[in-house]
Design an enzyme around this catalytic site. Structure first.
Site, mmCIF file in Angstrom:
data_model
loop_
_atom_site.group_PDB
_atom_site.id
_atom_site.type_symbol
_atom_site.label_atom_id
_atom_site.label_comp_id
_atom_site.label_asym_id
_atom_site.label_seq_id
_atom_site.Cartn_x
_atom_site.Cartn_y
_atom_site.Cartn_z
ATOM 1 N N HIS A 451 0.838 -1.191 0.000
ATOM 2 C CA HIS A 451 0.000 0.000 0.000
ATOM 3 C C HIS A 451 0.879 1.249 0.000
ATOM 4 O O HIS A 451 2.073 1.199 0.328
ATOM 5 C CB HIS A 451 -0.888 0.003 1.249
ATOM 6 N N GLU A 523 -2.724 -7.503 7.116
ATOM 7 C CA GLU A 523 -1.376 -7.527 7.685
ATOM 8 C C GLU A 523 -1.308 -8.473 8.879
ATOM 9 O O GLU A 523 -2.320 -8.785 9.515
ATOM 10 C CB GLU A 523 -0.971 -6.102 8.099
ATOM 11 N N HIS A 589 0.343 -5.922 2.294
ATOM 12 C CA HIS A 589 1.183 -5.393 3.363
ATOM 13 C C HIS A 589 2.538 -6.100 3.370
ATOM 14 O O HIS A 589 2.736 -7.113 2.694
ATOM 15 C CB HIS A 589 0.476 -5.579 4.699
#
Length: 636
Positions: A451, A523, A589
């Site tokens: 991201h 994540e 992530h």
């Protein structure tokens, strides 16, 4: 200027002309270059001579032999969509070189391989026995070994076991064996626990762990035992069967990579590598004739040596051996079964392909990449020799109908492929079947990116669900532009994100493609440490900080996850990525992408927590028959 011809006519094409005739196999000449052959359908997108020229240069730059290039239309469409302004973002990649798949297989214990082998003496004549230092009689191990390698204990009732018994084989079609978490739905978080029954031992065994007695350390040890220890009390040999150029080595390498990533101690033993070390790379097609007894004995010898190495490795603690060879006769397979008796379970994996186009593509790849033809400058001579070798193997080929086996039949095809399974049971064999039924050879790119920079990245905090920073917003815009240029003609591509805001916001400007949110892509769960900085963890929970520092792979955050937990919940994502035939963009992530990247590049588990995964960078994984290729693009 580009000339295209078929059997009946020659067409002259330049940038201002259109092709009006359907042509399946075209050959052309791009001045001032070399002849090329291309599988192409004119009913698809119009292809300019400049795009064809760029494709030719693209393959030349990656070491493909200039004599002949042969592609399927799916490969061409992927390559034609690459724009020069996208290539301008490319940066050096640590894994840009593509290795011949067989070269990555296990290296023989002794490179001269002039040593003893546990094989039946009667298989070899006196002149062959004299080539080795000694060949000892085969001895079946006693009951003690059989008990050590016997079947696993009764499993937990929740364990997912295929109900396969001896008898008629079960036919499975790929389209009928898809993941519950399909592309049209967002899968839930996969929890550990489905294979607890295979954990042999108790929590008391964790006292021997070297990590400090912190809250996350004990649980991490349990997961480590479950993943890195033996999942079954029997060792498993996957023995490949099939004619040359049927994708055996490709399948063996992919299966090895998958099992290693899951934590099973797995090695790939390629008999061709043993043959080249023992007898050199200069054997012509006559060496492989079914009436050449000396050649048969020599090939059986190196197969026995490779099998002996694999069984010796299993005695030292190895779990799954992938034995890669043609193994095309019942006599050869009987020899292997005899050697493995009382030592490991054997499952034959037969690859069958009847598609002439796929076989031709594999043959050309073999000639370009195999060490057998590295010193042959004449491509046509090498092609003729390999086809003669193939004919010799075909004359003596006997399909598998004995023992436990898996047959993969035309699995390259999206519609007609099928799998037959006979006498397969157990947790790990069932897992292998499920993986294989979802794999194929269709080339397609997979784009991995973190991201954009988040507010927590600025503050050094872990976890949470923050929004993007100003820099992160800029990256989201640039990522959308990149994806539209890179995949503009790939309308079946899809965008995968986690359920957290920072990945969803990063992909928000990407339009025209379906988007899927996976909870499995969230994540790593930092538990009670969520939202803290590492300095805060060090000050307030020094034992936890030290435990994580000593073993990042196995350490589990209190009330959170370890990297091994993450790998477990990412398995459905990996299987779905293997099943996809179109490009996929994964916005996720750091810990997630480290784990996915390690699968594609076959990184050891202990290296996963330390893999560099920079922000604002796209990693393109190109999957296909030649292997896994990697490119990187830095957008900010």
């Amino acid at each position: 200027m580009f000339f295209v011809k078929n059997e009946e006519s020659v067409l002259h094409v330049d940038g201002s002309h259109q092709l009006l005739e359907n042509t399946r196999l075209c050959s052309g000449f791009y001045s001032p270059g070399s002849p090329i052959q291309i599988h192409i359908s004119i009913t698809l997108d119009q292809v300019s001579p400049f795009a064809l020229g760029k494709t030719w240069r693209h393959f030349q730059s990656r070491g493909f032999a200039p004599e002949v290039c042969s592609f399927r239309i799916e490969e061409l469409k992927v390559l034609f969509s690459q724009e020069s302004d996208v290539d301008g973002y490319e940066v050096p990649s640590p894994n840009s070189e593509t290795q011949y798949v067989a070269d990555a297989a296990e290296v023989p214990h002794d490179r001269e391989i002039e040593r003893s082998a546990s094989v039946p003496v009667k298989l070899f004549p006196q002149n062959l026995k004299d080539r080795c230092v000694s060949i000892k009689d085969f001895v079946v191990l006693g009951s003690e070994r059989e008990n050590a390698c016997g079947p696993p204990e009764t499993s937990d009732k929740n364990e997912n076991r295929p109900d396969s018994r001896p008898g008629s084989p079960i036919s499975l079609r790929p389209q009928e064996q898809q993941l519950d978490r399909s592309i049209s739905s967002s899968p839930g978080l996969v929890r550990l626990g489905s294979d607890v029954s295979v954990l042999n031992g108790s929590i008391d065994d964790l006292e021997s762990k070297v990590m400090p007695s912190a809250a996350g350390a004990g649980a991490a040890g349990a997961v480590a035992d479950r993943l890195l220890g033996p999942k079954e009390r029997r060792r498993l040999a996957i023995v490949l069967v099939g004619l040359p150029a049927r994708g055996k080595t490709f399948t063996a390498a992919k299966l090895t990579r998958y099992l290693r990533w899951l934590g099973h101690d797995t090695k790939h033993f390629n008999v061709g590598k043993y043959r080249r070390l023992k007898h050199g790379c200069t054997q012509n097609a006559d060496f492989f004739r079914s009436d050449n007894q000396e050649g048969i004995d020599a090939r059986n010898e190196v197969a026995a040596l490779a099998m002996d190495d694999m069984l010796s490795w299993m005695d030292e603690g190895g779990q799954v051996g992938v034995f890669d060879a043609t193994n095309s006769t019942k006599l050869r397979r009987k020899m292997l079964l005899t050697m493995a008796e009382g030592k490991c379970q054997v499952i034959f994996l037969e690859t069958i392909c009847k598609d002439p186009a796929v076989i031709d593509q594999n043959i050309r790849l073999k000639i370009r990449k195999s060490p057998d033809y590295a010193d042959q400058p004449d491509y046509e001579a090498a092609l003729a020799d390999f086809k003669a070798r193939l004919v010799n193997y075909s004359k003596a080929y006997e399909p598998v109908d004995e023992g436990s086996y898996i047959k993969m039949i035309d699995m390259v095809s999206e519609q007609d492929g099928q799998m037959q399974v006979n006498n397969i049971s157990g947790y790990l064999p069932g897992r292998i079947v499920f993986f294989l039924v979802n794999t194929h050879l269709t080339p397609r790119p997979i784009l991995l990116t973190r991201h954009g920079e988040s507010m927590f990245n600025l503050n050094g905090r872990i976890g949470g669900d923050p929004e993007l920073s100003a820099t992160g917003d800029i990256y989201a815009t640039k990522l959308a532009s990149f994806v539209h240029k890179r995949l503009k003609s790939q309308h079946s591509a899809s965008i995968w994100t986690s359920t957290l805001r920072r990945t969803i916001l990063t992909a928000t400007h990407i339009t025209g493609f379906p988007k899927v949110q996976w909870r499995a892509l969230d994540e790593i769960d930092a538990g009670i440490c969520d939202g803290m900085t590492y300095e805060e963890i060090k000050e307030t929970m020094p034992d936890e900080y030290q435990s994580r520092k000593l073993d990042k792979l196995r350490y589990r955050y209190p009330r959170g996850e370890s990297y091994l937990d993450v790998i477990q919940r990412l398995e459905p994502v990996i299987v779905e990525l293997e099943r996809q035939r179109s490009p996929v963009v994964v916005v996720a992530h750091q810990a997630i992408l480290r784990s996915l990247y390690a699968y594609f590049t076959d990184k050891p588990l202990d290296e996963i927590p330390h893999i560099e995964m920079p922000l604002h960078t796209i990693i393109e994984i190109q999957m296909g028959v030649p292997g896994v290729q990697e490119k990187r693009y830095k957008l900010l």
